[in-house]
Design a protein around this motif. Structure first.
Motif, PDB file in Angstrom:
ATOM      1  N   VAL A 284     -10.912  39.420 101.169  1.00  0.00           N
ATOM      2  CA  VAL A 284      -9.973  39.446 100.051  1.00  0.00           C
ATOM      3  C   VAL A 284     -10.569  38.656  98.892  1.00  0.00           C
ATOM      4  O   VAL A 284     -11.568  37.949  99.035  1.00  0.00           O
ATOM      5  CB  VAL A 284      -8.604  38.829 100.437  1.00  0.00           C
ATOM      6  CG1 VAL A 284      -7.942  39.625 101.556  1.00  0.00           C
ATOM      7  CG2 VAL A 284      -8.756  37.362 100.833  1.00  0.00           C
ATOM      8  N   GLU A 285      -9.931  38.773  97.739  1.00  0.00           N
ATOM      9  CA  GLU A 285     -10.323  37.955  96.598  1.00  0.00           C
ATOM     10  C   GLU A 285      -9.860  36.518  96.811  1.00  0.00           C
ATOM     11  O   GLU A 285      -8.937  36.248  97.593  1.00  0.00           O
ATOM     12  CB  GLU A 285      -9.709  38.519  95.311  1.00  0.00           C
ATOM     13  CG  GLU A 285     -10.161  39.929  94.956  1.00  0.00           C
ATOM     14  CD  GLU A 285     -11.629  40.004  94.556  1.00  0.00           C
ATOM     15  OE1 GLU A 285     -12.221  38.937  94.247  1.00  0.00           O
ATOM     16  OE2 GLU A 285     -12.176  41.122  94.542  1.00  0.00           O
ATOM     17  N   LEU A 286     -10.470  35.574  96.110  1.00  0.00           N
ATOM     18  CA  LEU A 286     -10.146  34.154  96.284  1.00  0.00           C
ATOM     19  C   LEU A 286      -8.663  33.871  96.065  1.00  0.00           C
ATOM     20  O   LEU A 286      -8.049  33.104  96.827  1.00  0.00           O
ATOM     21  CB  LEU A 286     -10.993  33.301  95.335  1.00  0.00           C
ATOM     22  CG  LEU A 286     -12.465  33.140  95.693  1.00  0.00           C
ATOM     23  CD1 LEU A 286     -13.214  32.475  94.544  1.00  0.00           C
ATOM     24  CD2 LEU A 286     -12.631  32.326  96.969  1.00  0.00           C
ATOM     25  N   THR A 287      -8.078  34.466  95.051  1.00  0.00           N
ATOM     26  CA  THR A 287      -6.673  34.170  94.755  1.00  0.00           C
ATOM     27  C   THR A 287      -5.756  34.621  95.885  1.00  0.00           C
ATOM     28  O   THR A 287      -4.769  33.950  96.199  1.00  0.00           O
ATOM     29  CB  THR A 287      -6.244  34.846  93.444  1.00  0.00           C
ATOM     30  OG1 THR A 287      -6.595  36.240  93.492  1.00  0.00           O
ATOM     31  CG2 THR A 287      -6.924  34.187  92.251  1.00  0.00           C
TER      32      THR A 287
ATOM     33  N   ALA B 223     -12.661  35.003 102.134  1.00  0.00           N
ATOM     34  CA  ALA B 223     -12.963  35.197 100.713  1.00  0.00           C
ATOM     35  C   ALA B 223     -14.215  34.423 100.341  1.00  0.00           C
ATOM     36  O   ALA B 223     -14.533  33.406 100.955  1.00  0.00           O
ATOM     37  CB  ALA B 223     -11.783  34.725  99.858  1.00  0.00           C
TER      38      ALA B 223
ATOM     39  N   GLY C 288     -17.620  37.676  96.119  1.00  0.00           N
ATOM     40  CA  GLY C 288     -16.823  38.895  96.241  1.00  0.00           C
ATOM     41  C   GLY C 288     -16.688  39.355  97.684  1.00  0.00           C
ATOM     42  O   GLY C 288     -17.470  38.954  98.553  1.00  0.00           O
ATOM     43  N   PRO C 289     -15.682  40.193  97.964  1.00  0.00           N
ATOM     44  CA  PRO C 289     -15.438  40.662  99.334  1.00  0.00           C
ATOM     45  C   PRO C 289     -16.624  41.371  99.971  1.00  0.00           C
ATOM     46  O   PRO C 289     -16.783  41.346 101.190  1.00  0.00           O
ATOM     47  CB  PRO C 289     -14.247  41.612  99.161  1.00  0.00           C
ATOM     48  CG  PRO C 289     -13.571  41.167  97.913  1.00  0.00           C
ATOM     49  CD  PRO C 289     -14.676  40.683  97.015  1.00  0.00           C
TER      50      PRO C 289
END
Length: 244
Positions: A49-52, A29, A33-34
């Motif tokens: 993936v997204e950070l979360t 991540a 952004g990906p």
């Protein structure tokens, strides 16, 4: 293992690619952004993936981000499960990160990082150049395999990260507690000098805490004065020569 790498630059990309090639389940991540993830990393099997998402239900989370950016990830890292091992790969360079008074006054870099992130961390992969990580890994048992120091307060967490370091192509050296990780900071004999296990142990023991910042800054000034970027081999030779 289930591993997330946060930061898709040279260091994060290297680690994500190598661990994917070794068979680990890798997320990567980046704040950009990906779509910022290099195609070579995804081709190896790492999933952007997204950070979360990178912070959820992972065995290990590797922070491959600039040193001074770490406070911005405090809330994200606090949300990581307590059983997850968090790894710091960063290094403090005032000329790049801006001055951090506590570190300038002698606080160990990763101790400062641990305070900012609000949870225990392990220091690893910081003492190897990006090109070393990318191209110098070798199979276990190779006579000239480069070693990488790993420091952290939990023996179990250190052992987990040492297994991952080995899977990226390097011998993992148990460097002890996080308070001793200054021995692998910039400006020390163990930092970016491509040593084997025995020589790395001697280099860590030979480190002088008070001299390291001046050596670090002197090397940065030297490299900055060159008309052209030195080759990787020249960089390693220069780093080694600073401690003779």
């Amino acid at each position: 293992m289930k591993v997330s790498v946060i930061g898709a630059g040279a260091i994060g990309g290297n680690i994500a690619r190598l661990l994917s090639e070794a068979g680990h389940d890798v997320f990567i991540a980046d704040a950009r952004g990906p779509e910022s993830v290099d195609s070579a990393v995804t081709a190896a099997g790492a999933r952007p993936v997204e950070l979360t998402a990178a912070a959820k239900e992972r065995d290990v989370v590797v922070l491959a981000i600039p040193f001074g950016v770490q406070p911005e990830l405090e809330e994200l890292v606090k949300a990581v499960p307590g059983s997850t091992v968090v790894v710091d790969t960063s290094n403090y360079y005032p000329s790049m990160n801006g001055h951090i008074p506590a570190v300038d006054e002698g606080q160990v870099e990763s101790v400062w990082s641990q305070e900012q992130l609000g949870r225990p961390i392990v220091k690893a992969w910081n003492a190897a150049l990006a090109e070393t990580q990318r191209s110098k890994g070798k199979p276990a048992g190779s006579a000239d395999r480069i070693a990488i120091p790993v420091a952290g307060d939990s023996a179990e967490a250190r052992a987990t990260v040492m297994r991952l370091v080995a899977d990226t192509g390097f011998d993992a050296y148990d460097a002890g507690l996080l308070t001793e990780s200054w021995r692998q900071q910039p400006g020390t004999p163990a930092y970016c000098t491509e040593l084997g296990m025995q020589d790395l142990g001697r280099a860590l023991a030979a480190a002088e805490k008070d001299k390291a910042p001046a050596t670090r800054d002197g090397l940065m000034a030297h490299f900055g004065s060159l008309a052209a970027m030195p080759s990787h081999e020249e960089t390693v030779r220069t780093n080694r020569a600073a401690h003779r």
